[in-house]
Enzyme design. Structure first.
Site, mmCIF file in Angstrom:
data_model
loop_
_atom_site.group_PDB
_atom_site.id
_atom_site.type_symbol
_atom_site.label_atom_id
_atom_site.label_comp_id
_atom_site.label_asym_id
_atom_site.label_seq_id
_atom_site.Cartn_x
_atom_site.Cartn_y
_atom_site.Cartn_z
ATOM 1 C CG HIS A 46 40.790 40.799 46.334
ATOM 2 N ND1 HIS A 46 40.413 39.847 45.422
ATOM 3 C CD2 HIS A 46 41.827 40.259 47.010
ATOM 4 C CE1 HIS A 46 41.176 38.778 45.540
ATOM 5 N NE2 HIS A 46 42.049 39.015 46.505
ATOM 6 C CB CYS A 61 44.803 33.287 49.707
ATOM 7 S SG CYS A 61 43.733 34.494 50.506
#
Length: 682
Positions: free
Chosen positions: A73, A190
């Site tokens: 991603h 994250c």
């Protein structure tokens, strides 16, 4: 199959799904194939840029997950619509998964900036930890079936909002099971908060259900954060921090036993982490949240290493020091403008502190100034206040370095270490060493198990008292004189380069000012220049001009670079570039730090080249400066403002050209990649 689920057309289409294909031998091949699919559909304007961004993310942390899944991603300015592309591979490819290669790969492509679509992407990531969802993907007979599956998974109306705390099914409150079940709370986060934040949350939730644990998790991701209640925290027996970035509101969990790791460990080993949390809750000697800035079990953690922690601590100290530099320096310049340069000899010297009645002497001296009217008096006040603010630089630097290591209990010993450093003449070098030492000592004291009655006193009395005593004594008796000798030696070494080698001196000062952008090397050069102002003389004034001009180059050059080549920079960097114009004009070198933190190997050498050019030209032109700070706002304090501007403009152009060229020649590390965006945010 229908493809009209509400979210489906917005994020994935049948044309974005490749079933049972051979997309290549390595992960970059697969990512490239999926990026091309999105490019054909007009969802990204630059397939190569999207691949580079995703590969940079892979280089930072592999995106392979348990069960043969991978979710590469990236965020990129080239992505026009939040999109998914999926490949079910006929031959598995290595994405760094913990249990082998992947045959199901989702490429998540997100535009820069957060919005509602982040919830959709996060929902997919959460679905991928469900075995039934993954099995359905493997059994899907056509692309439309995959689209329907994904549409149902990402439809926010079908499930709770991802940002809400996720709670494992509890036993009825009145049942005996509810009283006996361990209560665990967790934070997952994250750097980008697109996928791993939510996958870790669900992995821990399912593990808690298997272990019969009462569990609540707060996801601090891109979809915003909804905090768990104070009662949930109070009732918890232990806390799990599965994060790759700082925990927001960490102080809420003070005193709770803690298990900490990187976010990927929670995805890969959720059952182990839940078991560790249950065991930690029963261990009276377990590490707790509170005195420590990072209570992490080094044997199991995937958190930041010692080098990264050291850098974070130093940068925390610098960031808190910046406002004192800006406010103090500009007030001093204002004092010169209103009252003239001689005001420096009539008020408190900026190297003095408030000890020994200095403040009273300062106040009295303001009333004894020679006649000059209200403007002279106001100038004297501005200079005095600015001098006091500048005198706080070392204690603030030291105090907040210690704070970054040991949290609030480290502030008092850190400030003490900084004040001792100033007292013994160790200056910035002593402040750096003292701050690190104070933080380590305070952290060590916070981990000493104390009786229950003494724990309330530990962070507010015991740690500050004993840490200040240890660090202050150590600085006075052992470290102070050696560090002061180092500082003096650096100053003497720079002084020895004056005279015929002043151009070389200008180059050296320019390199130092741009090397760490407000760090210890930069401050050593600045201290050398400001100390020289007290001595007087043409050479000392030229040194001050070279230091200020070179220090203005990095933010101004990077602001110029974001204006002339915006495609080479991320959206946050372009926004920082707008602010850097004013920061650079005000001689605040730290305005370049966001750029250097993301891409140091290309930014810092380029800025050093420009700074060295400007420093050399200032010395060659013989520009003199009598103000210690202020940038373009103190042109009145220069003997040749036009030459100063010319040297600054040439250095800016050199640095701008160098950084643009460096970024273009290293396309493989595209500056719009998510990994660098993550570093800037962190």
């Amino acid at each position: 199959m229908s493809t009209d689920t509400p979210a489906t057309p917005q994020i994935i289409t049948p044309q974005s799904v490749l079933l049972d294909v051979d997309a290549g031998e390595i992960n970059e091949d697969v990512i490239g194939r999926l990026a091309d699919v999105l490019h054909v559909q007009g969802r990204t304007s630059d397939a190569d840029g999207l691949v580079a961004a995703a590969m940079a993310r892979e280089a930072k942390s592999a995106t392979g997950l348990p069960g043969g899944i991978a979710i590469p991603h990236a965020r990129s300015a080239s992505v026009t619509t939040a999109s998914l592309a999926m490949a079910r591979l006929s031959n598995k490819v290595d994405f760094g998964g913990p249990d082998g290669d992947a045959d199901i790969v989702f490429l998540i492509a997100a535009p820069e900036g957060g919005s509602e679509h982040m919830k959709l992407l996060s929902s997919l990531a959460r679905a991928l930890v469900r075995p039934d969802f993954v099995a359905a993907l493997r059994d899907a007979s056509d692309a439309e079936s995959v689209v329907d599956l994904v549409g149902a998974a990402v439809n926010p109306k079908a499930k709770a909002t991802p940002a809400q705390p996720v709670t494992a099914a509890p036993a009825p409150p009145s049942s005996p099971e509810a009283a006996s079940r361990p209560r665990i709370v967790a934070i997952t986060a994250c750097p980008t908060g697109i996928a791993h934040t939510y996958m870790a949350a669900d992995a821990l939730k399912y593990a808690a259900e298997r272990a019969d644990v009462d569990f609540t998790v707060e996801t601090q991701g891109s979809s915003a954060t909804t905090s768990m209640t104070a009662q949930q925290i109070a009732d918890a027996d232990a806390v799990i921090f599965a994060t790759d970035v700082g925990v927001k509101g960490r102080e809420r969990f003070a005193g709770k036993p803690v298990v900490a790791s990187g976010v990927k460990r929670a995805i890969n080993e959720p059952d182990t982490m839940i078991a560790e949390a249950v065991a930690t809750a029963k261990n009276p000697h377990a590490a707790t949240v509170g005195g420590s800035a990072a209570d992490v079990d080094d044997s199991t953690s995937a958190s930041v290493g010692y080098g990264g922690q050291l850098k974070q601590a130093l940068m925390t100290g610098v960031s808190y020091m910046i406002p004192f530099v800006a406010a103090g320096g500009l007030l001093i310049a204002l004092g010169f403008l209103l009252a003239g340069y001689e005001i420096a000899n009539k008020t408190l010297d900026q190297t003095q502190t408030l000890s020994d009645g200095a403040f009273i002497a300062l106040h009295n001296s303001l009333w004894d100034l020679p006649s000059g009217g209200v403007m002279t008096y106001l100038g004297a006040v501005a200079f005095a206040v600015g001098s006091l603010a500048m005198g706080m630089l070392v204690p603030v630097l030291s105090g907040y370095i210690a704070f970054a290591i040991a949290d609030r209990p480290g502030i008092a010993p850190g400030f003490v270490a900084g004040l001792v450093s100033v007292a013994v003449g160790a200056s910035f070098i002593g402040g750096l060493i003292g701050g690190l030492l104070a933080g380590v000592v305070a952290l060590w004291l916070s981990r000493i198990p104390l009786p229950q009655w003494a724990r309330g006193l530990q962070p507010v009395v015991i740690i500050p008292l004993f840490a200040s005593m240890i660090v202050g004594g150590f600085m006075f008796m052992l470290l102070g004189k050696p560090l002061a000798w180092v500082t003096t030696s650096m100053t003497d070494g720079l002084n020895s380069m004056s005279g015929s080698s002043k151009i070389v001196l200008g180059i050296v000062l320019g390199l130092m000012m741009c090397f760490d952008l407000g760090g210890p090397v930069n401050k050593a050069a600045y201290l050398f220049a400001t100390t020289g102002l007290a001595i007087g003389g043409s050479a000392q004034l030229e040194i001050m001009a070279a230091v200020m001009a070179a220090g203005m180059v990095p933010p101004l050059a990077l602001a110029l670079a974001t204006a002339v080549r915006p495609s080479l920079f991320t959206e946050p960097e372009r926004e920082n570039g707008k602010a850097a114009w004013l920061l650079g004009a005000s001689f605040i070198s730290e305005g370049a730090i966001p750029f250097a933190a993301v891409d140091p190997l290309r930014v810092i050498p380029s800025m050093m080249l420009g700074g060295a050019t400007t420093g050399a030209l200032i010395m060659a032109f013989g520009v003199e400066l009598r103000a210690p700070h202020g940038g373009v706002f103190v042109f009145f304090a220069m003997n040749n403002a036009l030459a100063f501007l010319a040297a600054l403009a040439i250095g800016m152009a050199v640095a701008c050209a160098a950084v643009v060229t460096a970024k273009q020649l290293h396309a493989a590390r595209h500056p719009n990649d998510e990994a660098q965006l993550e570093a800037a945010v962190a």
